[in-house]
Design a protein around this motif. Structure first.
Motif, PDB file in Angstrom:
ATOM      1  N   ASP A 134       0.871  -1.361  -0.035  1.00 52.14           N
ATOM      2  CA  ASP A 134       0.029  -0.054   0.098  1.00 52.14           C
ATOM      3  C   ASP A 134       0.921   1.198   0.092  1.00 52.14           C
ATOM      4  O   ASP A 134       0.445   2.398  -0.594  1.00 52.14           O
ATOM      5  CB  ASP A 134      -1.116  -0.084   1.296  1.00 52.14           C
ATOM      6  CG  ASP A 134      -1.813  -1.072   1.075  1.00 52.14           C
ATOM      7  OD1 ASP A 134      -2.558  -1.398  -0.127  1.00 52.14           O
ATOM      8  OD2 ASP A 134      -2.472  -1.623   2.180  1.00 52.14           O
ATOM      9  N   THR A 164       3.980   3.762  -4.648  1.00 49.51           N
ATOM     10  CA  THR A 164       3.368   4.934  -5.376  1.00 49.51           C
ATOM     11  C   THR A 164       2.504   4.417  -6.420  1.00 49.51           C
ATOM     12  O   THR A 164       2.639   3.066  -6.809  1.00 49.51           O
ATOM     13  CB  THR A 164       4.472   6.100  -6.065  1.00 49.51           C
ATOM     14  OG1 THR A 164       5.049   5.097  -7.114  1.00 49.51           O
ATOM     15  CG2 THR A 164       5.326   6.319  -4.885  1.00 49.51           C
ATOM     16  N   LYS A 165       1.701   5.117  -7.193  1.00 55.96           N
ATOM     17  CA  LYS A 165       0.890   4.666  -8.242  1.00 55.96           C
ATOM     18  C   LYS A 165       1.748   4.099  -9.389  1.00 55.96           C
ATOM     19  O   LYS A 165       1.365   3.037 -10.042  1.00 55.96           O
ATOM     20  CB  LYS A 165      -0.017   5.642  -8.889  1.00 55.96           C
ATOM     21  CG  LYS A 165      -1.220   6.078  -8.119  1.00 55.96           C
ATOM     22  CD  LYS A 165      -2.084   7.014  -8.906  1.00 55.96           C
ATOM     23  CE  LYS A 165      -3.373   7.060  -8.141  1.00 55.96           C
ATOM     24  NZ  LYS A 165      -4.313   8.297  -9.261  1.00 55.96           N
ATOM     25  N   ASP A 166       2.794   4.991  -9.755  1.00 56.39           N
ATOM     26  CA  ASP A 166       3.684   4.255 -10.732  1.00 56.39           C
ATOM     27  C   ASP A 166       4.358   2.997 -10.563  1.00 56.39           C
ATOM     28  O   ASP A 166       4.512   2.091 -11.260  1.00 56.39           O
ATOM     29  CB  ASP A 166       4.546   5.341 -11.118  1.00 56.39           C
ATOM     30  CG  ASP A 166       4.086   6.645 -11.870  1.00 56.39           C
ATOM     31  OD1 ASP A 166       3.176   6.440 -12.473  1.00 56.39           O
ATOM     32  OD2 ASP A 166       4.575   7.492 -11.630  1.00 56.39           O
ATOM     33  N   ARG A 194       3.256   0.795  -8.608  1.00 57.15           N
ATOM     34  CA  ARG A 194       2.165  -0.451  -8.319  1.00 57.15           C
ATOM     35  C   ARG A 194       1.987  -0.641  -9.960  1.00 57.15           C
ATOM     36  O   ARG A 194       1.579  -1.894  -9.995  1.00 57.15           O
ATOM     37  CB  ARG A 194       1.087   0.186  -7.661  1.00 57.15           C
ATOM     38  CG  ARG A 194       0.174  -0.903  -7.441  1.00 57.15           C
ATOM     39  CD  ARG A 194      -0.631  -0.506  -6.226  1.00 57.15           C
ATOM     40  NE  ARG A 194      -1.996  -1.548  -6.095  1.00 57.15           N
ATOM     41  CZ  ARG A 194      -1.956  -2.500  -5.551  1.00 57.15           C
ATOM     42  NH1 ARG A 194      -0.801  -3.195  -5.049  1.00 57.15           N
ATOM     43  NH2 ARG A 194      -3.007  -3.350  -5.356  1.00 57.15           N
ATOM     44  N   ARG A 195       1.706   0.337 -10.770  1.00 55.06           N
ATOM     45  CA  ARG A 195       1.671  -0.093 -12.037  1.00 55.06           C
ATOM     46  C   ARG A 195       2.492  -0.709 -12.862  1.00 55.06           C
ATOM     47  O   ARG A 195       2.281  -1.673 -13.507  1.00 55.06           O
ATOM     48  CB  ARG A 195       1.451   1.478 -12.981  1.00 55.06           C
ATOM     49  CG  ARG A 195       0.744   1.241 -14.318  1.00 55.06           C
ATOM     50  CD  ARG A 195       0.678   2.439 -15.153  1.00 55.06           C
ATOM     51  NE  ARG A 195      -0.671   3.194 -14.329  1.00 55.06           N
ATOM     52  CZ  ARG A 195      -0.558   4.436 -13.842  1.00 55.06           C
ATOM     53  NH1 ARG A 195       0.763   4.906 -13.541  1.00 55.06           N
ATOM     54  NH2 ARG A 195      -1.458   5.041 -13.204  1.00 55.06           N
ATOM     55  N   ASP A 254      -5.223   2.723 -15.954  1.00 57.70           N
ATOM     56  CA  ASP A 254      -5.410   2.795 -14.550  1.00 57.70           C
ATOM     57  C   ASP A 254      -5.139   1.668 -13.883  1.00 57.70           C
ATOM     58  O   ASP A 254      -5.169   0.435 -14.448  1.00 57.70           O
ATOM     59  CB  ASP A 254      -6.645   3.389 -14.340  1.00 57.70           C
ATOM     60  CG  ASP A 254      -7.973   2.593 -14.918  1.00 57.70           C
ATOM     61  OD1 ASP A 254      -7.646   1.611 -15.584  1.00 57.70           O
ATOM     62  OD2 ASP A 254      -9.132   2.709 -14.435  1.00 57.70           O
ATOM     63  N   LEU A 255      -4.982   1.826 -12.600  1.00 58.26           N
ATOM     64  CA  LEU A 255      -4.707   0.558 -11.664  1.00 58.26           C
ATOM     65  C   LEU A 255      -5.858  -0.356 -11.596  1.00 58.26           C
ATOM     66  O   LEU A 255      -5.445  -1.591 -11.689  1.00 58.26           O
ATOM     67  CB  LEU A 255      -4.465   1.247 -10.269  1.00 58.26           C
ATOM     68  CG  LEU A 255      -2.840   1.798 -10.277  1.00 58.26           C
ATOM     69  CD1 LEU A 255      -2.988   2.367  -8.873  1.00 58.26           C
ATOM     70  CD2 LEU A 255      -1.987   0.976 -10.673  1.00 58.26           C
ATOM     71  N   GLU A 272      -5.330  -4.198 -12.276  1.00 53.95           N
ATOM     72  CA  GLU A 272      -5.808  -5.167 -11.391  1.00 53.95           C
ATOM     73  C   GLU A 272      -6.700  -6.335 -11.766  1.00 53.95           C
ATOM     74  O   GLU A 272      -6.539  -7.683 -11.600  1.00 53.95           O
ATOM     75  CB  GLU A 272      -6.110  -4.476 -10.016  1.00 53.95           C
ATOM     76  CG  GLU A 272      -4.942  -3.982  -9.282  1.00 53.95           C
ATOM     77  CD  GLU A 272      -5.353  -2.937  -8.121  1.00 53.95           C
ATOM     78  OE1 GLU A 272      -6.708  -2.830  -7.916  1.00 53.95           O
ATOM     79  OE2 GLU A 272      -4.792  -2.641  -7.527  1.00 53.95           O
TER      80      GLU A 272
END
Length: 120
Positions: free
Chosen positions: A70, A73-75, A77-78, A108-109, A113
Motif C-alpha cells: 500500500d 506509489t501509483k507508478d 504499483r502500475r 489505470d490501476l 488489477e
C-alpha cells in the motif's frame, strides 16, 4: 641387408640420411580440417560461456509477488502489475503494450488489477 655386423659409425651415418617428408599425408586438406575443427570447438566454448553469463534468471512467481504494498506509489504499483501480467499472460500484455506509450491514454490501476486477477 648384409650378413655381417655393421660398425657403429656406419649405423649412425645411415640414420642421418633419414629424411621425413616436409608435408604429412593429407597435406593442406588435413591442416584445413584441423583448423576448422579447432575454430568450431572454440566458438562453442565461447557461446556456452556467453549463455552462462548472460542468461536471464527465471522468476518464480508468488501469488502476490508483483502486486506491491500500500505504501508504493501509483507508478511503482502500475509497473509491478505490468510485470506480473507480462509473466502470467504475455499475449495479453502484448495487446496492452500498444497503449502503454501513448500520451493520450493511461492505463489505470483498476484495469490492470482486473487483468492480473483475470489471468491469475
Amino acid at each position: 641387408m648384409s650378413d655381417g655386423a655393421i660398425s657403429k659409425e656406419a649405423m649412425l651415418a645411415g640414420l642421418r640420411d633419414i629424411r621425413l617428408p616436409a608435408e604429412a599425408s593429407g597435406g593442406f586438406v588435413s591442416d584445413l580440417a584441423a583448423i576448422v575443427f579447432l575454430a568450431a570447438c572454440a566458438s562453442l566454448i565461447c557461446v556456452g560461456l556467453l549463455r552462462l553469463f548472460s542468461s536471464r534468471r527465471s522468476i518464480v512467481l508468488e501469488p502476490n509477488a508483483f502486486l506491491g504494498s500500500d505504501s508504493d506509489t501509483k507508478d511503482e504499483r502500475r509497473i509491478a502489475l505490468l510485470r506480473r501480467l507480462k509473466a502470467q499472460s504475455p499475449d495479453r500484455f502484448a495487446a496492452l503494450r500498444e497503449t502503454l506509450y501513448r500520451p493520450d491514454h493511461e492505463l489505470d490501476l483498476a484495469t490492470l488489477e482486473a487483468e492480473v486477477q483475470r489471468n491469475a
